[in-house]
Design a protein around this motif. Sequence first.
Motif, PDB file in Angstrom:
ATOM      1  N   ASP A   1      36.921  25.380  49.595  1.00 13.98           N
ATOM      2  CA  ASP A   1      37.323  25.143  48.167  1.00 13.98           C
ATOM      3  C   ASP A   1      36.302  25.852  47.173  1.00 13.98           C
ATOM      4  OD1 ASP A   1      37.979  22.487  46.178  1.00 13.98           O
ATOM      5  OD2 ASP A   1      36.177  23.372  45.847  1.00 13.98           O
TER       6      ASP A   1
ATOM      7  N   ILE B   1      37.184  29.693  47.291  1.00 16.43           N
ATOM      8  CA  ILE B   1      38.454  29.709  46.197  1.00 16.43           C
ATOM      9  C   ILE B   1      38.035  29.641  45.099  1.00 16.43           C
ATOM     10  CG2 ILE B   1      40.710  29.159  45.767  1.00 16.43           C
ATOM     11  CD1 ILE B   1      41.081  28.237  48.766  1.00 16.43           C
TER      12      ILE B   1
ATOM     13  N   GLU C   1      47.174  32.276  50.735  1.00 13.02           N
ATOM     14  CA  GLU C   1      46.320  31.317  51.445  1.00 13.02           C
ATOM     15  C   GLU C   1      46.372  29.888  51.071  1.00 13.02           C
ATOM     16  OE1 GLU C   1      41.695  30.961  52.611  1.00 13.02           O
ATOM     17  OE2 GLU C   1      42.022  32.058  50.781  1.00 13.02           O
ATOM     18  N   LEU C   2      46.621  29.763  49.606  1.00 13.67           N
ATOM     19  CA  LEU C   2      46.838  28.439  49.187  1.00 13.67           C
ATOM     20  C   LEU C   2      48.225  27.959  49.156  1.00 13.67           C
ATOM     21  CD1 LEU C   2      44.983  29.134  45.766  1.00 13.67           C
ATOM     22  CD2 LEU C   2      44.462  27.245  47.377  1.00 13.67           C
TER      23      LEU C   2
ATOM     24  N   VAL D   1      47.872  24.075  50.625  1.00 12.56           N
ATOM     25  CA  VAL D   1      48.579  22.902  49.989  1.00 12.56           C
ATOM     26  C   VAL D   1      49.779  22.113  50.798  1.00 12.56           C
ATOM     27  CG1 VAL D   1      48.099  23.545  47.635  1.00 12.56           C
ATOM     28  CG2 VAL D   1      50.292  24.142  48.575  1.00 12.56           C
TER      29      VAL D   1
ATOM     30  N   LEU E   1      42.877  21.787  45.627  1.00  8.86           N
ATOM     31  CA  LEU E   1      43.485  22.949  46.290  1.00  8.86           C
ATOM     32  C   LEU E   1      44.584  22.912  45.532  1.00  8.86           C
ATOM     33  CD1 LEU E   1      43.026  22.382  50.162  1.00  8.86           C
ATOM     34  CD2 LEU E   1      41.899  24.140  48.863  1.00  8.86           C
ATOM     35  N   HIS E   2      45.512  21.745  45.067  1.00  9.98           N
ATOM     36  CA  HIS E   2      46.672  22.064  44.242  1.00  9.98           C
ATOM     37  C   HIS E   2      46.234  22.693  42.862  1.00  9.98           C
ATOM     38  CE1 HIS E   2      48.364  19.524  47.496  1.00  9.98           C
ATOM     39  NE2 HIS E   2      49.523  19.841  46.833  1.00  9.98           N
TER      40      HIS E   2
ATOM     41  N   GLN F   1      43.732  24.531  42.122  1.00 13.35           N
ATOM     42  CA  GLN F   1      43.603  26.059  42.397  1.00 13.35           C
ATOM     43  C   GLN F   1      44.960  26.735  42.571  1.00 13.35           C
ATOM     44  OE1 GLN F   1      41.116  25.584  45.478  1.00 13.35           O
ATOM     45  NE2 GLN F   1      39.111  25.647  44.640  1.00 13.35           N
ATOM     46  N   PHE F   2      45.865  26.294  43.130  1.00 17.42           N
ATOM     47  CA  PHE F   2      47.159  27.044  43.528  1.00 17.42           C
ATOM     48  C   PHE F   2      47.986  27.063  42.031  1.00 17.42           C
ATOM     49  CE2 PHE F   2      51.304  26.715  45.989  1.00 17.42           C
ATOM     50  CZ  PHE F   2      51.600  28.070  46.064  1.00 17.42           C
TER      51      PHE F   2
END
Length: 275
Positions: free
Chosen positions: A173, A176, A191-192, A196, A205-206, A208-209
């Motif tokens: 986390d 990223i 990667e993301l 996810v 993570l979502h 960041q995506f």
Amino acid sequence: MDIDVLGALDVRENGISITPTAAKPRQVLALLALHADQTVPVAALIEELWGERPPRSARTTLQTYILQLRALIATALAGDGSDTSRTAKDVLVTLPGGYLLSGGGGKSDVREFERLSGLGYRAVDAGDHPGGARLLREALGLWSGPAFADVQGGVQLDMEIRRLEETRLCALDQRIEADLRLGRHREVLAELTVLVSRYRTHENLHGQFMLALHRSGRRGEALDVYQRLRTTLVRELGIEPSAALRRLQRSILMTGPERPLETTETPKRRLVPVG
């Protein structure tokens, strides 16, 4: 002694493997190796091997497994030939109430991961995002697969595996996050995409995506990510996305792809079960 657990279990004394092939001695070594240089109570080892209903012979059987491990250690020590005064009992020590595996100052991938990730966190906190990303990437590179990938874990190891996975996720986390702050939005998309899909309720993570997609000119897909996450959270957990994630969604809705968001900061992590 060199100890690797972030992937397949591999414990080496003087470069010679002492990892047994039999399942239960392997479990014993795994727990001792993870806690190298610390006493592991007999009760913890018994619970690991047999759960809440150990046989009456549990202690005797455990002692047999310890003897088998010492035999492997003795073979490794004999193969070195440089220190005949050190015995297997000096490496796998019997102490009141438990056993201790002496690392002897050797390498441990868990300890190196903790050292590097700690340095990475501090670098990020100090605003050194290039240094933080590099250190965290190096720490994550120590993982060759799931922790104890080839060990059939019991209660104790399963708990430790979950703990280690959480530490890996935290480092991932933060790495990223550092990459996003460095403008590496397109570099982290692949990667993301995988992450996810694997961690279907992990909000950060979502987030960041979503940010990476938006900054890559894929605003519609970023909004789709939010809707899929919301559907999953409501259906599986009965909760709405966090306020921070809702704010990110609104920012993307209100900001055209040609304009940057006012902040690169993704939502702070909310602890929900990961799927």
